[in-house]
Design a protein around this motif. Structure first.
Motif, PDB file in Angstrom:
ATOM      1  N   ASN A 176       0.811  -1.232   0.000  1.00  0.00           N
ATOM      2  CA  ASN A 176       0.000   0.000   0.000  1.00  0.00           C
ATOM      3  C   ASN A 176       0.842   1.279   0.000  1.00  0.00           C
ATOM      4  O   ASN A 176       0.295   2.373  -0.099  1.00  0.00           O
ATOM      5  CB  ASN A 176      -1.008   0.007   1.167  1.00  0.00           C
ATOM      6  N   SER A 177       2.162   1.153   0.133  1.00  0.00           N
ATOM      7  CA  SER A 177       2.983   2.364   0.292  1.00  0.00           C
ATOM      8  C   SER A 177       4.044   2.565  -0.783  1.00  0.00           C
ATOM      9  O   SER A 177       4.447   3.700  -1.048  1.00  0.00           O
ATOM     10  CB  SER A 177       3.691   2.325   1.657  1.00  0.00           C
ATOM     11  N   VAL A 178       4.531   1.486  -1.391  1.00  0.00           N
ATOM     12  CA  VAL A 178       5.670   1.614  -2.313  1.00  0.00           C
ATOM     13  C   VAL A 178       5.160   1.764  -3.748  1.00  0.00           C
ATOM     14  O   VAL A 178       4.458   0.904  -4.262  1.00  0.00           O
ATOM     15  CB  VAL A 178       6.611   0.402  -2.184  1.00  0.00           C
ATOM     16  N   HIS A 179       5.519   2.886  -4.363  1.00  0.00           N
ATOM     17  CA  HIS A 179       5.001   3.217  -5.697  1.00  0.00           C
ATOM     18  C   HIS A 179       5.746   2.460  -6.796  1.00  0.00           C
ATOM     19  O   HIS A 179       6.891   2.028  -6.625  1.00  0.00           O
ATOM     20  CB  HIS A 179       5.110   4.719  -5.954  1.00  0.00           C
ATOM     21  N   ASN A 180       5.094   2.347  -7.932  1.00  0.00           N
ATOM     22  CA  ASN A 180       5.686   1.722  -9.116  1.00  0.00           C
ATOM     23  C   ASN A 180       6.883   2.568  -9.574  1.00  0.00           C
ATOM     24  O   ASN A 180       6.716   3.731  -9.947  1.00  0.00           O
ATOM     25  CB  ASN A 180       4.614   1.656 -10.217  1.00  0.00           C
ATOM     26  N   PRO A 181       8.092   1.999  -9.582  1.00  0.00           N
ATOM     27  CA  PRO A 181       9.273   2.807  -9.933  1.00  0.00           C
ATOM     28  C   PRO A 181       9.262   3.300 -11.376  1.00  0.00           C
ATOM     29  O   PRO A 181       9.892   4.309 -11.701  1.00  0.00           O
ATOM     30  CB  PRO A 181      10.447   1.842  -9.690  1.00  0.00           C
ATOM     31  N   PHE A 182       8.525   2.590 -12.251  1.00  0.00           N
ATOM     32  CA  PHE A 182       8.522   2.972 -13.667  1.00  0.00           C
ATOM     33  C   PHE A 182       7.671   4.220 -13.943  1.00  0.00           C
ATOM     34  O   PHE A 182       7.627   4.701 -15.072  1.00  0.00           O
ATOM     35  CB  PHE A 182       8.084   1.795 -14.538  1.00  0.00           C
ATOM     36  N   LEU A 183       7.036   4.743 -12.881  1.00  0.00           N
ATOM     37  CA  LEU A 183       6.349   6.029 -13.020  1.00  0.00           C
ATOM     38  C   LEU A 183       7.351   7.186 -13.055  1.00  0.00           C
ATOM     39  O   LEU A 183       7.008   8.309 -13.414  1.00  0.00           O
ATOM     40  CB  LEU A 183       5.365   6.237 -11.859  1.00  0.00           C
ATOM     41  N   MET A 184       8.590   6.901 -12.648  1.00  0.00           N
ATOM     42  CA  MET A 184       9.626   7.937 -12.645  1.00  0.00           C
ATOM     43  C   MET A 184      10.183   8.116 -14.061  1.00  0.00           C
ATOM     44  O   MET A 184      10.537   7.139 -14.721  1.00  0.00           O
ATOM     45  CB  MET A 184      10.735   7.559 -11.658  1.00  0.00           C
ATOM     46  N   LYS A 185      10.235   9.343 -14.488  1.00  0.00           N
ATOM     47  CA  LYS A 185      10.732   9.668 -15.834  1.00  0.00           C
ATOM     48  C   LYS A 185      12.136   9.092 -16.040  1.00  0.00           C
ATOM     49  O   LYS A 185      12.993   9.191 -15.162  1.00  0.00           O
ATOM     50  CB  LYS A 185      10.752  11.196 -16.001  1.00  0.00           C
ATOM     51  N   ASP A 186      12.360   8.480 -17.173  1.00  0.00           N
ATOM     52  CA  ASP A 186      13.640   7.890 -17.583  1.00  0.00           C
ATOM     53  C   ASP A 186      13.967   6.558 -16.909  1.00  0.00           C
ATOM     54  O   ASP A 186      15.037   5.992 -17.167  1.00  0.00           O
ATOM     55  CB  ASP A 186      14.825   8.861 -17.346  1.00  0.00           C
ATOM     56  N   MET A 187      13.073   6.053 -16.043  1.00  0.00           N
ATOM     57  CA  MET A 187      13.387   4.808 -15.344  1.00  0.00           C
ATOM     58  C   MET A 187      13.542   3.645 -16.330  1.00  0.00           C
ATOM     59  O   MET A 187      14.445   2.812 -16.179  1.00  0.00           O
ATOM     60  CB  MET A 187      12.316   4.482 -14.304  1.00  0.00           C
ATOM     61  N   ASP A 188      12.655   3.593 -17.341  1.00  0.00           N
ATOM     62  CA  ASP A 188      12.749   2.500 -18.314  1.00  0.00           C
ATOM     63  C   ASP A 188      14.109   2.533 -19.021  1.00  0.00           C
ATOM     64  O   ASP A 188      14.780   1.516 -19.199  1.00  0.00           O
ATOM     65  CB  ASP A 188      11.596   2.566 -19.324  1.00  0.00           C
ATOM     66  N   LYS A 189      14.561   3.746 -19.412  1.00  0.00           N
ATOM     67  CA  LYS A 189      15.866   3.904 -20.070  1.00  0.00           C
ATOM     68  C   LYS A 189      17.003   3.456 -19.150  1.00  0.00           C
ATOM     69  O   LYS A 189      17.918   2.741 -19.558  1.00  0.00           O
ATOM     70  CB  LYS A 189      16.096   5.380 -20.439  1.00  0.00           C
ATOM     71  N   ALA A 190      16.930   3.912 -17.886  1.00  0.00           N
ATOM     72  CA  ALA A 190      17.997   3.612 -16.925  1.00  0.00           C
ATOM     73  C   ALA A 190      18.107   2.106 -16.679  1.00  0.00           C
ATOM     74  O   ALA A 190      19.211   1.547 -16.669  1.00  0.00           O
ATOM     75  CB  ALA A 190      17.743   4.347 -15.610  1.00  0.00           C
ATOM     76  N   VAL A 191      16.965   1.437 -16.512  1.00  0.00           N
ATOM     77  CA  VAL A 191      16.984   0.000 -16.207  1.00  0.00           C
ATOM     78  C   VAL A 191      17.466  -0.802 -17.411  1.00  0.00           C
ATOM     79  O   VAL A 191      18.273  -1.733 -17.269  1.00  0.00           O
ATOM     80  CB  VAL A 191      15.591  -0.476 -15.742  1.00  0.00           C
ATOM     81  N   ASP A 192      17.020  -0.448 -18.608  1.00  0.00           N
ATOM     82  CA  ASP A 192      17.481  -1.158 -19.813  1.00  0.00           C
ATOM     83  C   ASP A 192      18.999  -1.030 -19.974  1.00  0.00           C
ATOM     84  O   ASP A 192      19.687  -1.996 -20.304  1.00  0.00           O
ATOM     85  CB  ASP A 192      16.766  -0.619 -21.060  1.00  0.00           C
ATOM     86  N   MET A 193      19.504   0.180 -19.717  1.00  0.00           N
ATOM     87  CA  MET A 193      20.943   0.405 -19.833  1.00  0.00           C
ATOM     88  C   MET A 193      21.702  -0.399 -18.772  1.00  0.00           C
ATOM     89  O   MET A 193      22.741  -1.006 -19.050  1.00  0.00           O
ATOM     90  CB  MET A 193      21.245   1.897 -19.679  1.00  0.00           C
ATOM     91  N   LEU A 194      21.155  -0.418 -17.551  1.00  0.00           N
ATOM     92  CA  LEU A 194      21.792  -1.146 -16.450  1.00  0.00           C
ATOM     93  C   LEU A 194      21.804  -2.654 -16.737  1.00  0.00           C
ATOM     94  O   LEU A 194      22.818  -3.330 -16.535  1.00  0.00           O
ATOM     95  CB  LEU A 194      21.057  -0.842 -15.140  1.00  0.00           C
ATOM     96  N   ILE A 195      20.679  -3.179 -17.224  1.00  0.00           N
ATOM     97  CA  ILE A 195      20.603  -4.617 -17.555  1.00  0.00           C
ATOM     98  C   ILE A 195      21.593  -4.958 -18.676  1.00  0.00           C
ATOM     99  O   ILE A 195      22.265  -5.993 -18.634  1.00  0.00           O
ATOM    100  CB  ILE A 195      19.164  -5.019 -17.931  1.00  0.00           C
ATOM    101  N   ASP A 196      21.708  -4.058 -19.639  1.00  0.00           N
ATOM    102  CA  ASP A 196      22.657  -4.259 -20.742  1.00  0.00           C
ATOM    103  C   ASP A 196      24.086  -4.323 -20.203  1.00  0.00           C
ATOM    104  O   ASP A 196      24.879  -5.188 -20.602  1.00  0.00           O
ATOM    105  CB  ASP A 196      22.504  -3.109 -21.743  1.00  0.00           C
ATOM    106  N   SER A 197      24.408  -3.434 -19.250  1.00  0.00           N
ATOM    107  CA  SER A 197      25.749  -3.430 -18.641  1.00  0.00           C
ATOM    108  C   SER A 197      25.986  -4.713 -17.847  1.00  0.00           C
ATOM    109  O   SER A 197      27.089  -5.273 -17.867  1.00  0.00           O
ATOM    110  CB  SER A 197      25.920  -2.221 -17.717  1.00  0.00           C
ATOM    111  N   ILE A 198      24.952  -5.169 -17.141  1.00  0.00           N
ATOM    112  CA  ILE A 198      25.059  -6.411 -16.361  1.00  0.00           C
ATOM    113  C   ILE A 198      25.305  -7.600 -17.289  1.00  0.00           C
ATOM    114  O   ILE A 198      26.191  -8.423 -17.061  1.00  0.00           O
ATOM    115  CB  ILE A 198      23.782  -6.625 -15.514  1.00  0.00           C
ATOM    116  N   ASN A 199      24.514  -7.671 -18.364  1.00  0.00           N
ATOM    117  CA  ASN A 199      24.631  -8.799 -19.297  1.00  0.00           C
ATOM    118  C   ASN A 199      26.002  -8.854 -19.971  1.00  0.00           C
ATOM    119  O   ASN A 199      26.500  -9.936 -20.298  1.00  0.00           O
ATOM    120  CB  ASN A 199      23.528  -8.737 -20.362  1.00  0.00           C
ATOM    121  N   ASN A 200      26.590  -7.682 -20.202  1.00  0.00           N
ATOM    122  CA  ASN A 200      27.894  -7.622 -20.870  1.00  0.00           C
ATOM    123  C   ASN A 200      29.061  -7.546 -19.878  1.00  0.00           C
ATOM    124  O   ASN A 200      30.201  -7.334 -20.277  1.00  0.00           O
ATOM    125  CB  ASN A 200      27.941  -6.412 -21.812  1.00  0.00           C
TER     126      ASN A 200
END
Length: 574
Positions: free
Chosen positions: A50-74
């Motif tokens: 009931n208290s923790v908001h969806n992080p993807f509501l934050m602007k640029d979060m999708d970009k940041a996570v995709d970039m981070l996952i790409d760095s992790i994978n490589n």
């Protein structure tokens, strides 16, 4: 003496109390804290759901996570760039611990307070290039690091900025650094529903989004709230909404922590009770802050990352020792500044601006805060800097004076300047100090009433009607802090039966009150001599037996040797 006001609201708390079956006193307290009626049960019983908001509501979060996952994978080299205060430390640890489970090719850099100044620096970027870093993630800094982020991009680095500080705005348009992703809930184009996260809170949202996308271990992720709770409390952000859950859940985990560094630090401070917000803000947090003030802020990170137990114990001892040194330097500096105020008759001014070049620049802000509390006037303390002929200043303000706006009028005189309505950091050529001081004072908007401290009571509450159950109900609003202040109440015509001065340093007053035929204990931790002088002048005697006073208090349950009694913690007497 403060002016006392009772908080007023157009909302009828009694109707809400019946509608939601919440104790009327608690409902009134929630209304006073501007908690919407539909959020009251959530406030009283916060959960992840009931208290923790969806992080993807934050602007640029999708970009940041995709970039981070790409760095992790490589298996790219990721470097976290934090800040030298407690929130920066907490944000750095949140990202390191959160990402390390997916990619151990991770390192960190903390700016040096004197060598780098605030935030990511070109030196840190050059070091990252030399050490073949692929991705930099800033935390608790970076939102105004335009030149350095551009420099990092020109060197081929990927950059994600995570920050919570105010975004620079020109003609109504946000000015953002040229990073690949900029996470900051204070962006105008960001629809994230809660804007009051600290740096560690924003860092946690990035980790939460990463775990959501990779179906990560939620329990492991929630252990990171040990760090987030520390940052949230120590950075003095509002303890409402998401932050409230972070601190409640974080404190539970801190009090059952498996982190040997945190255990050692708690033990070394001598803390005997359960860790609460007071312990975080005034005992544990300052030890980690002291490293960034007097030594290297990396000590705070090493405490949590080091695996050698003996080394961890050494670091904990050093952090406590540095904080003790910081306290000593603060007291010495405070004495010098107070002497200057008296000797130069500065108290005639509405804005207290003091130059004392011997003060360590890292504690100027602490001293300014202490002076501001004593005199209830906006205060700026200047000291020498590493640059010849340049003074560095740190300011703390009162509610009635927007320090950022007022100083900003003379920005052209300053070498550097930043801040917000209640605090500021600035530097100036020493030759301009007197002129700057005069201009701020001559053109200040403060009236006499603005410089009178004010206490806002939650309500009048007859102290003789207090019960253990009522106090337990009030304590369901914990943790208290900014945005959710500890409730204070008022009562009138209280008879003093007895008054004793107690404590090793005779710095506490213990009252026995007769409140409508109920004997009750009161305890006062403020300025003892000031209160005694006030009472003596009012009553023309130093015998206070059978004298009547009004009190501002909050109720407390005192336990000693297995006995429990209700105690009134006295904030002010008149």
């Amino acid at each position: 003496m403060s002016k006392w006001f009772i908080k007023g609201s157009k909302v009828d708390y009694r109707i809400i109390s019946k509608k939601y079956d919440i104790n009327p006193i608690i409902t009134k307290l929630l209304v006073n804290r501007n908690i919407d009626e539909k959020d009251m049960h959530k406030f009283l019983n916060p959960t992840y759901e009931n208290s923790v908001h969806n992080p993807f509501l934050m602007k640029d979060m999708d970009k940041a996570v995709d970039m981070l996952i790409d760095s992790i994978n490589n298996y790219e080299h990721i470097r976290i760039v934090g800040d030298y205060d407690q929130d920066g430390n907490s944000a750095t640890m949140t990202l390191i611990d959160g990402i390390m489970i997916y990619n151990e090719n991770i390192s960190y850099a903390i700016p040096h307070r004197v060598e780098d100044g605030y935030g990511i620096s070109k030196r840190i970027v050059d070091s990252a290039v030399e050490e073949k870093v692929d991705l930099i993630i800033t935390c608790d800094n970076g939102i105004t690091s335009f030149d350095v982020v551009e420099y990092a991009k020109s060197k081929g680095l990927k950059v994600i900025v995570t920050d919570h500080h105010q975004v620079k705005n020109e003609n109504g348009v946000d000015v953002l650094p040229m990073a690949d992703a900029v996470l900051n809930p204070n962006r105008q184009d960001c629809s994230y529903p809660f804007k009051k996260l600290c740096g560690a809170g924003v860092a946690f949202k990035l980790v939460q989004a990463l775990y959501d996308k990779l179906d990560g271990d939620r329990e492991y992720m929630l252990d990171l709230l040990e760090y987030v709770a520390m940052g949230t409390v120590c950075d003095v952000v509002d303890l409402v909404d998401e932050n409230r859950y972070f601190v409640i859940e974080g404190l539970k985990r801190i009090n059952n922590t498996e982190n040997y560094g945190l255990k050692c630090l708690i033990k070394e401070t001598g803390l005997k009770t359960e860790v609460n917000t007071y312990a975080l803000g005034f005992i544990i947090g300052p030890c980690i802050n002291a490293a960034g003030r007097l030594d290297s802020a990396t000590l705070g990170i090493e405490l949590f990352l080091e695996e050698n137990m003996l080394k961890i114990e050494e670091i904990a001892k050093k952090l406590v020792s540095l904080n003790n040194e910081r306290k000593k330097l603060t007291e010495e500096g405070l004495e010098k500044v107070e002497k200057i105020i008296v000797d130069e008759n500065l108290n005639k001014n509405n804005i207290l601006i003091v130059k004392e070049k011997s003060i360590h620049e890292s504690i100027a802000g602490i001293i300014a805060g202490r002076i501001k509390e004593k005199y209830y006037k906006p205060t700026i303390v200047f000291t020498s800097s590493s640059e010849d002929g340049i003074l560095k200043g740190s300011g703390r303000s009162i509610d009635e004076y927007n320090m950022f706006e007022e100083i900003n009028k003379y920005n052209s005189m300053l070498n550097s300047f930043g801040g917000h309505p209640m605090a500021a950091g600035l530097s100036i050529k020493e030759e301009l100090f007197e002129e700057f001081s005069s201009l701020l004072n001559e053109n200040n908007p403060l009236e006499e009433d603005d410089l009178t401290p004010k206490i806002y009571l939650d309500s009048q509450l007859y102290a003789n009607e207090l019960t253990f159950d009522i106090i337990d109900e009030i304590n369901t609003l914990e943790p208290f802090g900014k945005g959710n202040s500890k409730p204070v109440f008022g009562d009138k015509d209280i008879k003093i039966n007895k008054l004793d001065i107690i404590g090793k340093n005779k710095n506490v007053i213990k009252f026995q009150f007769d409140i409508r035929n109920r004997l009750m204990e009161g305890i006062y931790f403020g300025d003892v001599s000031e209160l005694l002088n006030y009472l003596e002048n009012k009553f023309n005697t130093n015998n206070y037996t059978n004298k009547f006073v009004d009190i501002v208090y909050y109720p407390n349950i005192n336990e000693f040797n297995g006995n429990k009694n209700i105690q009134l913690v006295i904030k002010e007497v008149r």
